[in-house]
Scaffold this motif. Structure first.
Motif, PDB file in Angstrom:
ATOM      1  N   ARG A  10      58.951  36.784  32.094  1.00 29.81           N
ATOM      2  CA  ARG A  10      60.116  37.038  31.227  1.00 29.81           C
ATOM      3  C   ARG A  10      60.687  38.424  31.557  1.00 29.81           C
ATOM      4  O   ARG A  10      61.099  39.173  30.665  1.00 29.81           O
ATOM      5  N   SER A  12      63.345  39.392  32.752  1.00 29.03           N
ATOM      6  CA  SER A  12      64.760  39.664  32.424  1.00 29.03           C
ATOM      7  C   SER A  12      64.893  40.297  31.039  1.00 29.03           C
ATOM      8  O   SER A  12      65.905  40.916  30.727  1.00 29.03           O
ATOM      9  N   LYS A  13      63.863  40.139  30.209  1.00 31.69           N
ATOM     10  CA  LYS A  13      63.904  40.709  28.845  1.00 31.69           C
ATOM     11  C   LYS A  13      63.380  42.150  28.819  1.00 31.69           C
ATOM     12  O   LYS A  13      63.457  42.831  27.798  1.00 31.69           O
TER      13      LYS A  13
END
Ligand code: NAP
Length: 262
Positions: A10, A12-13
């Protein structure tokens, strides 16, 4: 241009690109920090490709690859080896070096004035990050560490650990805790047990999004350590490994991160 990636499923977070690109601009460093979202299927191939790129000088590794990255390294520093997890990779003398800055990064968020070493600490959860926190607390001489986890895993650094208990027994232990550290994505204390936590207990959540996690927001009167503080500290230690100096604390960066965490 020098390149650094944060890799994870994850990624991109992650707020790491915000932090590092802020520092690059501030210190006039010609480098770019980006995220690379990988899955278990493409992790090895993509990681190999990225590490072969001569412009790539380092990586940050986040969930769930902090252990899987080990086989891509030539050398581990002693802390990464003890913790068995790597969150920061650098290239030096043609070697790929795996390091861990989570342990020290977390320790830097603890208020020194409170002399917590002899106090009662509860760690909720025992995943990768908790392992790094347990490691540093034991190394620094904390005497009363109580760890609770859903799954009864074999504890590392076991010989010095006081208790490993089932989560259902957590309630009784909350009452006289001096520091409670949540390392799970949930609030395992639960609503019905909120009243068990004293207003004097220092509360720490290493999850940083949102800043006021479900756990922290239930205790408006308590002193708190936010997950974003650990993220910035561990990042500053990685920055030093890559660029040779530690970025100074910066109010503008804190405000930028607060804005992003709203
Ligand atoms: P991890 O290795 O996957 O561990 C997750 C932990 O949460 C385990 O103890 C797991 O218990 C527990 N858990 C998950 N879901 C649960 C549920 N439904 N009920 C009870 N327990 C549950 O993850 P990690 O690497 O330790 O990271 C944990 C969190 O910390 C993540 O949100 C991560 O983003 C954050 N983090 C923040 C920083 C920072 O710099 N602020 C650094 C590292 C990590 P089991 O063992 O039973 O599965």
């Amino acid at each position: 241009m020098k390149k650094i990636y944060v890799i994870g499923n994850r990624a991109s977070k992650s707020l790491s690109p915000t932090i590092f690109n802020f520092w690059f601009k501030k210190y006039n460093i010609k480098a770019k920090y980006s995220f690379l979202e990988l899955n278990t299927k493409n992790f090895d191939k993509k990681t190999h490709e990225v590490l072969k790129d001569n412009n790539v000088i380092g990586l940050n590794i986040t969930i769930p690859f902090k252990n899987k990255i080990l086989k891509h390294t030539d050398v581990l520093d002693k802390h990464a080896e003890e913790i068995n997890a790597v969150n920061c990779v650098l290239k030096k003398n043609r070697k790929i070096i795996g390091t861990n800055t989570d342990w020290k990064g977390y320790y830097k968020t603890l208020p020194k004035s409170k002399n917590l070493k002899g106090k009662k600490v509860i760690i909720i959860g025992y995943g990768g990050a908790a392992l790094a926190i347990h490691y540093v607390l034991k190394t620094k001489g904390f005497k009363n560490i109580n760890i609770y986890n859903r799954t009864r895993k074999k504890l590392r650094f076991e010989e010095k650990t006081n208790y490993t208990k089932n989560l259902t027994k957590l309630d009784k232990d909350l009452v006289d805790a001096d520091l409670i550290i949540n390392t799970t994505p949930l609030d395992l204390v639960g609503k019905k047990n909120t009243h068990l936590i004293s207003k004097k207990t220092l509360l720490s959540d290493i999850v940083y999004l949102p800043k006021e996690t479900d756990f922290l927001k239930k205790y408006p009167s308590n002193k708190k350590i936010y997950g974003i503080e650990m993220l910035v500290e561990q990042a500053a230690l990685c920055f030093k490994l890559w660029f040779g100096f530690k970025p100074a604390p910066d109010l503008e960066l804190n405000e930028l991160l607060d804005f992003k965490l709203k």
